[in-house]
Design a protein around this motif. Structure first.
Motif, mmCIF file in Angstrom:
data_model
loop_
_atom_site.group_PDB
_atom_site.id
_atom_site.type_symbol
_atom_site.label_atom_id
_atom_site.label_comp_id
_atom_site.label_asym_id
_atom_site.label_seq_id
_atom_site.Cartn_x
_atom_site.Cartn_y
_atom_site.Cartn_z
ATOM 1 N N LYS A 26 13.939 38.284 7.003
ATOM 2 C CA LYS A 26 12.484 38.141 6.834
ATOM 3 C C LYS A 26 11.966 36.892 7.538
ATOM 4 O O LYS A 26 10.794 36.781 7.839
ATOM 5 C CB LYS A 26 12.120 38.102 5.357
ATOM 6 N N LEU A 27 12.876 35.939 7.788
ATOM 7 C CA LEU A 27 12.485 34.713 8.481
ATOM 8 C C LEU A 27 12.787 34.807 9.978
ATOM 9 O O LEU A 27 12.764 33.819 10.689
ATOM 10 C CB LEU A 27 13.222 33.509 7.888
ATOM 11 N N GLY A 28 13.118 36.011 10.428
ATOM 12 C CA GLY A 28 13.406 36.204 11.844
ATOM 13 C C GLY A 28 14.825 35.805 12.218
ATOM 14 O O GLY A 28 15.133 35.607 13.386
ATOM 15 N N ILE A 29 15.693 35.654 11.229
ATOM 16 C CA ILE A 29 17.087 35.277 11.475
ATOM 17 C C ILE A 29 17.926 36.542 11.543
ATOM 18 O O ILE A 29 17.914 37.349 10.610
ATOM 19 C CB ILE A 29 17.602 34.326 10.375
ATOM 20 N N ASP A 30 18.652 36.709 12.631
ATOM 21 C CA ASP A 30 19.518 37.871 12.825
ATOM 22 C C ASP A 30 20.712 37.758 11.879
ATOM 23 O O ASP A 30 21.566 36.877 12.040
ATOM 24 C CB ASP A 30 19.986 37.938 14.279
ATOM 25 N N VAL A 31 20.774 38.643 10.887
ATOM 26 C CA VAL A 31 21.815 38.584 9.860
ATOM 27 C C VAL A 31 23.203 38.772 10.473
ATOM 28 O O VAL A 31 24.161 38.112 10.067
ATOM 29 C CB VAL A 31 21.542 39.619 8.740
ATOM 30 N N LYS A 32 23.330 39.665 11.478
ATOM 31 C CA LYS A 32 24.633 39.880 12.132
ATOM 32 C C LYS A 32 25.095 38.602 12.826
ATOM 33 O O LYS A 32 26.262 38.223 12.737
ATOM 34 C CB LYS A 32 24.556 41.030 13.133
ATOM 35 N N MET A 33 24.177 37.933 13.498
ATOM 36 C CA MET A 33 24.523 36.676 14.185
ATOM 37 C C MET A 33 24.867 35.599 13.162
ATOM 38 O O MET A 33 25.793 34.826 13.354
ATOM 39 C CB MET A 33 23.361 36.223 15.073
ATOM 40 N N LEU A 34 24.141 35.579 12.071
ATOM 41 C CA LEU A 34 24.399 34.609 11.011
ATOM 42 C C LEU A 34 25.809 34.790 10.465
ATOM 43 O O LEU A 34 26.523 33.811 10.244
ATOM 44 C CB LEU A 34 23.353 34.763 9.896
ATOM 45 N N LYS A 35 26.236 36.028 10.272
ATOM 46 C CA LYS A 35 27.592 36.294 9.778
ATOM 47 C C LYS A 35 28.639 35.844 10.780
ATOM 48 O O LYS A 35 29.689 35.340 10.406
ATOM 49 C CB LYS A 35 27.756 37.775 9.439
ATOM 50 N N LEU A 37 28.359 33.357 12.780
ATOM 51 C CA LEU A 37 28.365 31.893 12.746
ATOM 52 C C LEU A 37 28.713 31.331 11.369
ATOM 53 O O LEU A 37 28.565 30.137 11.130
ATOM 54 C CB LEU A 37 26.984 31.368 13.168
ATOM 55 N N ASP A 38 29.164 32.182 10.483
ATOM 56 C CA ASP A 38 29.403 31.830 9.085
ATOM 57 C C ASP A 38 30.195 30.536 8.904
ATOM 58 O O ASP A 38 29.903 29.746 8.016
ATOM 59 C CB ASP A 38 30.107 32.980 8.368
ATOM 60 N N ASP A 39 31.202 30.298 9.744
ATOM 61 C CA ASP A 39 32.007 29.086 9.607
ATOM 62 C C ASP A 39 31.300 27.848 10.149
ATOM 63 O O ASP A 39 31.773 26.736 9.963
ATOM 64 C CB ASP A 39 33.341 29.241 10.346
ATOM 65 N N HIS A 40 30.184 28.034 10.836
ATOM 66 C CA HIS A 40 29.541 26.915 11.516
ATOM 67 C C HIS A 40 28.112 26.634 11.072
ATOM 68 O O HIS A 40 27.519 25.648 11.502
ATOM 69 C CB HIS A 40 29.534 27.181 13.031
ATOM 70 N N ILE A 41 27.569 27.487 10.258
ATOM 71 C CA ILE A 41 26.182 27.303 9.848
ATOM 72 C C ILE A 41 26.042 27.694 8.380
ATOM 73 O O ILE A 41 26.710 28.599 7.903
ATOM 74 C CB ILE A 41 25.221 28.140 10.732
ATOM 75 N N GLU A 42 25.208 26.962 7.702
ATOM 76 C CA GLU A 42 24.954 27.267 6.293
ATOM 77 C C GLU A 42 23.448 27.348 6.098
ATOM 78 O O GLU A 42 22.721 26.406 6.420
ATOM 79 C CB GLU A 42 25.537 26.164 5.417
ATOM 80 N N LEU A 43 23.018 28.465 5.612
ATOM 81 C CA LEU A 43 21.598 28.673 5.375
ATOM 82 C C LEU A 43 21.296 28.218 3.944
ATOM 83 O O LEU A 43 21.788 28.793 2.981
ATOM 84 C CB LEU A 43 21.250 30.153 5.564
ATOM 85 N N GLY A 44 20.554 27.158 3.828
ATOM 86 C CA GLY A 44 20.244 26.616 2.511
ATOM 87 C C GLY A 44 18.947 27.174 1.974
ATOM 88 O O GLY A 44 18.302 28.011 2.599
ATOM 89 N N PRO A 45 18.552 26.695 0.825
ATOM 90 C CA PRO A 45 17.301 27.171 0.214
ATOM 91 C C PRO A 45 16.085 26.577 0.920
ATOM 92 O O PRO A 45 16.199 25.649 1.722
ATOM 93 C CB PRO A 45 17.406 26.640 -1.212
ATOM 94 N N MET A 46 14.944 27.126 0.598
ATOM 95 C CA MET A 46 13.672 26.552 1.019
ATOM 96 C C MET A 46 13.146 25.762 -0.181
ATOM 97 O O MET A 46 13.452 26.089 -1.324
ATOM 98 C CB MET A 46 12.692 27.658 1.390
ATOM 99 N N TYR A 47 12.381 24.740 0.097
ATOM 100 C CA TYR A 47 11.878 23.881 -0.975
ATOM 101 C C TYR A 47 10.359 23.912 -1.021
ATOM 102 O O TYR A 47 9.697 23.846 0.006
ATOM 103 C CB TYR A 47 12.337 22.434 -0.756
ATOM 104 N N VAL A 48 9.835 23.975 -2.233
ATOM 105 C CA VAL A 48 8.395 23.904 -2.430
ATOM 106 C C VAL A 48 7.932 22.469 -2.164
ATOM 107 O O VAL A 48 6.900 22.246 -1.533
ATOM 108 C CB VAL A 48 8.000 24.365 -3.852
ATOM 109 N N VAL A 49 8.717 21.490 -2.623
ATOM 110 C CA VAL A 49 8.386 20.085 -2.375
ATOM 111 C C VAL A 49 8.698 19.791 -0.903
ATOM 112 O O VAL A 49 9.824 20.005 -0.458
ATOM 113 C CB VAL A 49 9.199 19.147 -3.299
ATOM 114 N N PRO A 50 7.715 19.323 -0.143
ATOM 115 C CA PRO A 50 7.950 19.056 1.276
ATOM 116 C C PRO A 50 9.072 18.040 1.512
ATOM 117 O O PRO A 50 9.303 17.151 0.685
ATOM 118 C CB PRO A 50 6.609 18.488 1.766
ATOM 119 N N LYS A 51 9.729 18.183 2.638
ATOM 120 C CA LYS A 51 10.861 17.320 2.996
ATOM 121 C C LYS A 51 10.475 15.842 2.957
ATOM 122 O O LYS A 51 11.244 15.013 2.462
ATOM 123 C CB LYS A 51 11.379 17.695 4.386
#
Length: 181
Positions: A26-35, A37-51
């Protein structure tokens, strides 16, 4: 003559209003590509409180922890697996060191709760900004937003999630030289 030692425990908590990313596509991230890269990337949560606001709180927490730990011997560092707990430290120190830190702690406590109050005052704006950004990026509808909204604590729950405490207990040396509290 041995100095009187105490065990001091510092604990800080807050709810960062983290929203897990359930569907990266839904965020435009290719799930197949994400899998791939599984050992090299971690998709974390989104935060309501700005960074920027989270970084201010994190810097204050780091300052408090550094000051606290510099005053004695660190006995334990327990960052629990709960994301709300961002510090729990136990330090042995002299009673004088504890009393000195207690004076500093009172200032830190005011700053900590002042930042909390600032965030609580901006609660509605943060929720609306998050909703707007999230729904623009994902094309979410009202039903999807309502599911996400259920994961966000109420303003009162958010306010009450901010806690900072300093406790102490006597530190007793036993005959074998190991401390007990």
């Amino acid at each position: 003559m041995a100095k009187e030692l105490v065990l001091a425990s510092l604990r800080m908590e807050r709810n960062p209003m983290a929203i897990p990313i359930a569907d990266p596509s839904k965020l435009g991230i290719d799930v197949k590509m994400l899998k791939k890269l599984d050992d090299h990337i971690e998709l974390g949560p989104m935060y309501v409180v700005p960074k920027s606001k989270r970084e201010i709180m994190d810097r204050l927490a780091e300052q408090i922890i550094t000051d606290f730990e510099s005053r004695g011997a660190v006995e334990s560092q327990e960052d629990e697996d709960r994301e709300e707990v961002f510090a729990h430290r136990v330090v042995s120190m002299t009673k004088t060191m504890y009393e000195d830190f207690l004076t500093a702690f009172k200032r830190y406590e005011q700053e900590f709760y002042g930042l909390r109050d600032e965030l609580v005052d901006q609660y509605d704006e943060m929720i609306e900004e998050f909703r707007s950004l999230y729904c623009k990026a994902t094309g979410c509808d009202e039903e999807e937003w309502n599911k996400i909204k259920k994961m966000i604590p109420s303003q009162t729950q958010f306010r009450d999630s901010f806690k900072i405490s300093l406790d102490r207990a006597p530190f007793v040396l036993t005959s074998d030289g190991l401390g007990e509290s």
